[in-house]
Design a protein around this motif. Structure first.
Motif, PDB file in Angstrom:
ATOM      1  N   PRO A  45       0.753  -1.247  -0.153  1.00 35.53           N
ATOM      2  CA  PRO A  45      -0.124  -0.311   0.022  1.00 35.53           C
ATOM      3  C   PRO A  45       1.025   1.115   0.322  1.00 35.53           C
ATOM      4  CG  PRO A  45      -0.321  -0.875   2.129  1.00 35.53           C
ATOM      5  CD  PRO A  45       0.401  -1.799   1.367  1.00 35.53           C
TER       6      PRO A  45
ATOM      7  N   ALA B 128      -3.010   3.620   5.090  1.00 33.73           N
ATOM      8  CA  ALA B 128      -3.043   3.407   4.307  1.00 33.73           C
ATOM      9  C   ALA B 128      -3.740   2.149   3.810  1.00 33.73           C
ATOM     10  CB  ALA B 128      -1.078   3.024   3.907  1.00 33.73           C
ATOM     11  N   TRP B 129      -3.489   1.328   4.468  1.00 33.06           N
ATOM     12  CA  TRP B 129      -4.312  -0.257   3.961  1.00 33.06           C
ATOM     13  C   TRP B 129      -6.063   0.176   3.864  1.00 33.06           C
ATOM     14  CZ3 TRP B 129      -3.408  -4.754   1.503  1.00 33.06           C
ATOM     15  CH2 TRP B 129      -2.034  -5.627   1.826  1.00 33.06           C
ATOM     16  N   LEU B 130      -6.682   0.534   4.532  1.00 33.10           N
ATOM     17  CA  LEU B 130      -7.412   1.193   4.063  1.00 33.10           C
ATOM     18  C   LEU B 130      -7.825   1.953   2.974  1.00 33.10           C
ATOM     19  CD1 LEU B 130      -8.840   2.815   7.966  1.00 33.10           C
ATOM     20  CD2 LEU B 130      -9.100   0.428   6.903  1.00 33.10           C
ATOM     21  N   ARG B 131      -9.211   1.374   2.791  1.00 38.73           N
ATOM     22  CA  ARG B 131      -9.656   1.649   1.357  1.00 38.73           C
ATOM     23  C   ARG B 131     -10.244   3.266   1.359  1.00 38.73           C
ATOM     24  NH1 ARG B 131     -11.104  -2.395  -2.767  1.00 38.73           N
ATOM     25  NH2 ARG B 131      -8.620  -3.775  -1.692  1.00 38.73           N
TER      26      ARG B 131
ATOM     27  N   SER C  53      -3.785   5.849   0.318  1.00 36.34           N
ATOM     28  CA  SER C  53      -4.313   5.280   0.847  1.00 36.34           C
ATOM     29  C   SER C  53      -6.023   5.386  -0.717  1.00 36.34           C
ATOM     30  CB  SER C  53      -5.745   4.545   1.856  1.00 36.34           C
ATOM     31  OG  SER C  53      -7.033   4.556   1.307  1.00 36.34           O
TER      32      SER C  53
ATOM     33  N   ARG D 225      -3.517   4.664  -4.419  1.00 39.42           N
ATOM     34  CA  ARG D 225      -4.278   2.904  -4.099  1.00 39.42           C
ATOM     35  C   ARG D 225      -5.369   2.298  -4.868  1.00 39.42           C
ATOM     36  NH1 ARG D 225      -5.589  -1.175   0.199  1.00 39.42           N
ATOM     37  NH2 ARG D 225      -5.053  -3.339  -0.566  1.00 39.42           N
ATOM     38  N   SER D 226      -6.082   2.749  -3.978  1.00 37.95           N
ATOM     39  CA  SER D 226      -7.599   2.792  -4.492  1.00 37.95           C
ATOM     40  C   SER D 226      -8.169   3.098  -6.032  1.00 37.95           C
ATOM     41  CB  SER D 226      -8.359   3.785  -4.211  1.00 37.95           C
ATOM     42  OG  SER D 226      -8.514   5.348  -5.071  1.00 37.95           O
TER      43      SER D 226
END
Length: 380
Positions: free
Chosen positions: A18, A64-67, A370, A373-374
């Motif tokens: 991420p 960073a991992w969360l959408r 985040s 990454r989305s």
């Protein structure tokens, strides 16, 4: 049947998936600067600073991992929690150095106003996402009310620096949401007239018998000190005078790491927090300062690039606002340390000592990661 072998490289790839490489490089540069400067300015705090780094980076990685959808789902609860905690500070908060900003939870103390620096742009991005394509004038009024409530609670603590940062974080979202220039220009004109009046009539307005009504006495003195630090060179003007001496004495290449005289002879106050930029300028000179400014510029450019490519309206608003928050931190801190803005207690982003501010800023980086990454994970 053969059991699958443990692959450390696969684990590393999963952990860094991420993370945005440009933001990681920028953050590594800034934290490297922070560590070098802390070893010079306040070596006894280095170990604690490393703990702050670890906590802040862990928080960044988790966000960073969360959408973005998950982040926005937390917006209203975080905002509500922040307001409740600010009310609790007003009712039960601890008083320190004349300000009531902290809440004692028994095991630790927290400063709820820091939570609003993240919750405020989140809740306003969520708010305008609900009205995408149908934004009306009343929506901007409601957004202003959402912003004014926590800002007002922070102002009465009093904490002018944090209130300005929270207000800026919300105003940036409102601006990007399409606030009309017909409303912005009159406010800018009024601000210019107000500042011009203070400069023009400063000698009269700064007399002891003049009450500024809307500002506390110490806030009035900060503005008056900005206009003329030599008014009280050994008192209220001492910070600014010593800071400008440190900045100017660094020259082109600086005096050398750990060789700053203003720093190590204790002339420079708050050298590990608000005035650490003066340590940088004295020891690393103009060249070191330009490297720092270039690093901030890369951070801003990357943030705006992420905002421009964000897949949703709320993500664009949030990324743009967070990027401008980084700019506001840096501009206000360097401005006050160099004597062109009043001293309002705003840290130099990612550089000044302090765990709460560092965690807040790294959470902002995590939100940008985040959103970036989305683009590839999904379109939500």
């Amino acid at each position: 049947m053969n059991e699958p072998r443990f692959n450390p490289f696969a684990l590393v790839r999963a952990l860094v998936r991420p993370l945005d490489p440009v933001l990681v490089l920028v953050l590594a540069t800034l934290l490297g600067y922070a560590h070098l400067l802390m070893r010079s300015a306040s070596p006894e705090r280095v170990d604690t600073q490393l703990v702050h780094f670890a906590v802040a980076l862990a928080g960044m990685w988790l966000l960073a991992w969360l959408r973005p959808k998950r982040l926005l789902a937390l917006a209203v609860p975080l905002y509500a929690l922040g307001v409740i905690l600010l009310v609790a500070v007003e009712l039960f908060g601890e008083v320190s150095k004349g300000a009531q900003r902290w809440l004692d939870l028994g095991v630790t103390r927290i400063q709820p106003s820091e939570l609003m620096k993240i919750a405020m742009p989140l809740v306003l991005a969520w708010f305008f996402q609900q009205r995408e394509g149908e934004t009306r004038a009343i929506d901007f009024v409601l957004a202003g009310v959402l912003l004014a409530l926590p800002v007002g609670l922070i102002v009465v603590q009093p904490d002018l620096g944090t209130s300005l940062l929270v207000a800026a974080s919300g105003l940036y979202v409102i601006f990007f949401a399409g606030l009309s220039w017909k409303l912005i220009i009159p406010l800018l004109v009024a601000g210019v007239i107000g500042l011009g009046s203070i400069v023009a009539f400063g000698d009269t307005l700064c007399q002891p018998e003049v009450d500024w009504q809307v500002l506390h006495e110490y806030q009035k003195q900060r503005v008056c000190t900005l206009l003329d630090p030599t008014r009280d060179p050994l008192g209220k003007g001492f910070h600014i005078i010593q800071s400008t001496i440190a900045i100017g004495s660094g020259g082109i290449t600086g005096k050398g790491w750990m060789d700053g005289t203003q720093t190590h002879l204790a002339f420079l106050p708050e050298r590990h927090t608000d005035f650490i930029f003066a340590v940088l300028a004295e020891e690393f000179g103009l060249l070191g300062t330009l490297v720092l400014l270039a690093t901030y510029a890369v951070l801003l450019l990357r943030g705006f690039a992420i905002a421009a490519a964000a897949p949703t309206h709320a993500s664009r608003l949030l990324a743009g606002a967070i990027t401008l928050i980084f700019f506001t931190y840096a501009f206000v801190n360097m401005g006050m340390v160099s004597g062109i803005l009043p001293v309002v207690g705003v840290p130099l982003p990612f550089i000044s000592y302090g765990g709460t501010a560092l965690v807040t800023l790294c959470l902002g980086i995590g939100i940008l990661m985040s959103i970036q990454r989305s683009r590839f994970a999904d379109k939500g």
